[in-house]
Write an enzyme that holds these catalytic residues in place. Sequence first.
Site, mmCIF file in Angstrom:
data_model
loop_
_atom_site.group_PDB
_atom_site.id
_atom_site.type_symbol
_atom_site.label_atom_id
_atom_site.label_comp_id
_atom_site.label_asym_id
_atom_site.label_seq_id
_atom_site.Cartn_x
_atom_site.Cartn_y
_atom_site.Cartn_z
ATOM 1 N N GLU A 178 -97.042 45.286 99.028
ATOM 2 C CA GLU A 178 -96.960 46.696 99.431
ATOM 3 C C GLU A 178 -98.374 47.255 99.563
ATOM 4 O O GLU A 178 -98.881 47.936 98.663
ATOM 5 C CB GLU A 178 -96.104 47.469 98.431
ATOM 6 C CG GLU A 178 -94.677 46.930 98.437
ATOM 7 C CD GLU A 178 -93.718 47.636 97.501
ATOM 8 O OE1 GLU A 178 -93.975 48.806 97.151
ATOM 9 O OE2 GLU A 178 -92.718 47.016 97.116
ATOM 10 N N HIS A 380 -76.357 46.825 94.771
ATOM 11 C CA HIS A 380 -77.765 46.787 94.378
ATOM 12 C C HIS A 380 -77.932 46.095 93.039
ATOM 13 O O HIS A 380 -77.230 46.413 92.082
ATOM 14 C CB HIS A 380 -78.313 48.224 94.307
ATOM 15 C CG HIS A 380 -79.785 48.280 94.041
ATOM 16 N ND1 HIS A 380 -80.335 49.072 93.079
ATOM 17 C CD2 HIS A 380 -80.817 47.621 94.615
ATOM 18 C CE1 HIS A 380 -81.660 48.919 93.081
ATOM 19 N NE2 HIS A 380 -81.973 48.037 94.011
ATOM 20 N N GLU A 382 -81.114 45.623 90.752
ATOM 21 C CA GLU A 382 -82.525 45.723 90.355
ATOM 22 C C GLU A 382 -82.699 44.796 89.159
ATOM 23 O O GLU A 382 -81.940 44.876 88.194
ATOM 24 C CB GLU A 382 -82.870 47.178 89.998
ATOM 25 C CG GLU A 382 -84.288 47.381 89.476
ATOM 26 C CD GLU A 382 -85.378 46.874 90.414
ATOM 27 O OE1 GLU A 382 -85.519 47.437 91.507
ATOM 28 O OE2 GLU A 382 -86.077 45.904 90.050
ATOM 29 N N HIS A 450 -85.908 43.338 98.007
ATOM 30 C CA HIS A 450 -87.096 44.173 97.781
ATOM 31 C C HIS A 450 -88.030 43.481 96.800
ATOM 32 O O HIS A 450 -87.595 42.672 95.988
ATOM 33 C CB HIS A 450 -86.695 45.566 97.306
ATOM 34 C CG HIS A 450 -86.390 46.455 98.467
ATOM 35 N ND1 HIS A 450 -86.999 47.678 98.660
ATOM 36 C CD2 HIS A 450 -85.594 46.251 99.542
ATOM 37 C CE1 HIS A 450 -86.563 48.196 99.794
ATOM 38 N NE2 HIS A 450 -85.698 47.351 100.350
ATOM 39 N N GLU A 451 -89.336 43.802 96.933
ATOM 40 C CA GLU A 451 -90.379 43.084 96.187
ATOM 41 C C GLU A 451 -90.158 41.572 96.343
ATOM 42 O O GLU A 451 -90.025 40.838 95.345
ATOM 43 C CB GLU A 451 -90.403 43.497 94.706
ATOM 44 C CG GLU A 451 -90.751 44.957 94.491
ATOM 45 C CD GLU A 451 -89.567 45.901 94.686
ATOM 46 O OE1 GLU A 451 -88.433 45.515 94.342
ATOM 47 O OE2 GLU A 451 -89.768 47.017 95.200
ATOM 48 N N GLU A 475 -90.849 54.551 100.822
ATOM 49 C CA GLU A 475 -90.854 55.083 99.448
ATOM 50 C C GLU A 475 -92.241 55.591 99.048
ATOM 51 O O GLU A 475 -92.356 56.541 98.276
ATOM 52 C CB GLU A 475 -90.349 54.031 98.456
ATOM 53 C CG GLU A 475 -91.197 52.777 98.402
ATOM 54 C CD GLU A 475 -90.587 51.680 97.516
ATOM 55 O OE1 GLU A 475 -89.407 51.767 97.169
ATOM 56 O OE2 GLU A 475 -91.325 50.726 97.191
HETATM 57 C C1 NOJ Z 1 -88.337 49.650 94.542
HETATM 58 C C2 NOJ Z 1 -87.579 49.440 95.808
HETATM 59 O O1 NOJ Z 1 -88.449 49.185 96.893
HETATM 60 C C3 NOJ Z 1 -86.744 50.665 96.086
HETATM 61 O O2 NOJ Z 1 -86.093 50.548 97.323
HETATM 62 C C4 NOJ Z 1 -85.774 50.863 94.955
HETATM 63 O O3 NOJ Z 1 -85.106 52.081 95.163
HETATM 64 C C5 NOJ Z 1 -86.500 50.922 93.619
HETATM 65 N N1 NOJ Z 1 -87.403 49.843 93.454
HETATM 66 C C6 NOJ Z 1 -85.502 50.882 92.486
HETATM 67 O O4 NOJ Z 1 -84.834 49.669 92.486
HETATM 68 CA CA CA Z 2 -90.747 48.392 96.718
#
Ligand code: NOJ
Ligand code: CA
Length: 677
Positions: A178, A380, A382, A450-451, A475
């Site tokens: 990023e 999702h 995370e 993501h990441e 973001e």
């Molecule tokens: C970073 C992610 O790029 C984003 O899309 C997400 O909302 C947050 N982490 C929380 O998971």
């Molecule tokens: Ca991110």
Amino acid sequence: MKGFQNHLILFVCIVCIIIPTKSIAREYTQSILSQSKLVEAKFILQQDGLAFWTLKYRGDTIFNYSSLGYVLEGNDSLNRFRWIKNKTNYKNENWKPVWGQSSLIKNEFNEIKIELRDFKGRLLNFYMRVYDDGFAFRYEIPNQSGLNDIVIMSEESRMSFNGKYECWWSWADYNTLEKLFYHTSIDSATHVATPFTLKRSNNVYLSIHEAAIENYSTMTLKREGDKDHDFKVNLVPWADGTLVKAKTPMLSPWRAIILADKPGGLIESNLILNLNDTCQIKDVSWIKPMTYVGIWWEMHLGISQWIPGKNHGATTENAKRYIDFASKHNVKGVLIEGWNTGWENWGKKDAFDFVTPYKDFNIKEVTNYAKSKNIEIIGHHETGGDTESYEKHIEEAFASYKMLGINIVKTGYAGPVVPVGEYHHGQCMVMHYNKVMRLAAKYKLMLDVHEPIVLSGLSRAFPNLMTAEGVRGMEWNAWSDGNLPSHTCTLPFTRGIAGPMDYTPGIFDIDLSSHSGERVKWNSLDNGNSAVHSTIANQLALMLVLYSPLQMASDLPENYEGNKAFAFIENLPTSWDESKVIDASIGEYIIIARRKENNWFVGAITNEYKRELTISFSFLENNKEYNAVIYADGNDADFEKNPESILINELKINSTDSVTIKLARGGGACLKIELVK
Ligand code: NOJ
Ligand code: CA
């Protein structure tokens, strides 16, 4: 007989383009030419056993003698060879991706496998492939007695540029992609992430990246010493300092160089995909590109929270509100973040539970409601970077989503990696991400990562790997100084070369100052003045400019409702029959046209400078009439002073017409062009 003739032609063809020579200097050299002779790669083995490659494009030397080989554990060099034999391979095929920027991809290359034996008797094969739009090489260490386990301490591949270059690069950070990009002379690029994009002084454009990263570490490029133009492949290490741990047979990723005469050629190239395996999933009927909205931006703005309490975002009621909006406006998916227990522990070990919803989120009710409205829920997970915990629970989590009718999962790795000490982009994580990709395919789940680790075209083999972040996306506008318009004018030529990008564009409520009081400060970069640095027309155009088969319209329903500009996003395709870059200058502007059946969609964006762009419609079919709806910046639009001013016009056009559009500072334009039946 016909088959025999074809084979004969093919054989003659290969013989013509592979020209083995032994030079007087007692070096062994082997050249290989692309089909139209645009690209010529050469393998050179010196008398002392050291091996090199060189590269010419249109007769100009782009890379001088660039070294090859490895150093293995114990200071054991695998870089002095004797030549054994060569094997050539020519391929010319057209293949159909499950989704993508075009529906038919040409894959024509000449390949040579050079079999080598090192001075200690160990075998190593070196592959070179030439395409008319690029070159790639990779290593293979075959299965052989006495060499089963390999620990790589250095990949000795170098890239020695010949000539003068300007380049677009981001700092090689082992933990995040990023990043903003620098535009400098090559002399200032010291340690770069790939894709690494350059312009040679004779207007040749290059992008260097890697393809098919499996069981290996990811690559960065590091300038060597004070030699301005020599870069060495620098692999992201394991926590113990080794770079790659492998067993024979070992195949490295491809080191790929895309070559083009115009910046747009880099985007139109399919080299990275072509270097990957053919599709490994038999039934692909469940893989569906789509647009989506979601319970997401409101959390980044601080209007709601991932954690339950007064402002929990993922409530049953709020989810239904997004589903209603999506269904009414022909958006196909709804992402829901903050639905599962554990967000209050984010940052701790084993923080997340991947199956248990919070009490105010009735997941069955929500998924049934979505089904009744023909909307896909994007689940999702995370992980906070805790891959150990995720791998422990992943099958249960995937099965549970599948039971509920959820077919898409967004994953996230926002946090330090567990196992502790491992880098985000090292081999440990490569193995994790690829395992998740394969497991998702087993459960018929599409992925938005993501990441991530950098994309390398694996979605040709596993098209359920739809898209990834790995970009300084939207973001950052919510909680930092944000991204200038020149960032999005650079991304298609840099990050975009790796593959689809979940940038999450489409913000209409551009001035965020009204939310600054509510915002949770995620980091010290948030000074309370966050803004989306673009006009609305630019945001619409990004939906086309930044390719993703899962494309998010990321603003809140209430910011879209009642705004006529949203009509552009309704029913927007995210997989195309054809994509053409009409005109572009990296970091300054880009105009891209994409075709779905008989209709065309054009997106144009500019950087911090306003400009007038003329779009010729010569790409349309001759003698046909089309209806074009143009979404352009209002006369008074400006990304800082008046970002929401937009003009919507309709006109009849044909292939002989052109239109000149004014783009405001940070502005854009997009066109929906439909064939008049
Ligand atoms: C970073 C992610 O790029 C984003 O899309 C997400 O909302 C947050 N982490 C929380 O998971
Ligand atoms: Ca991110």
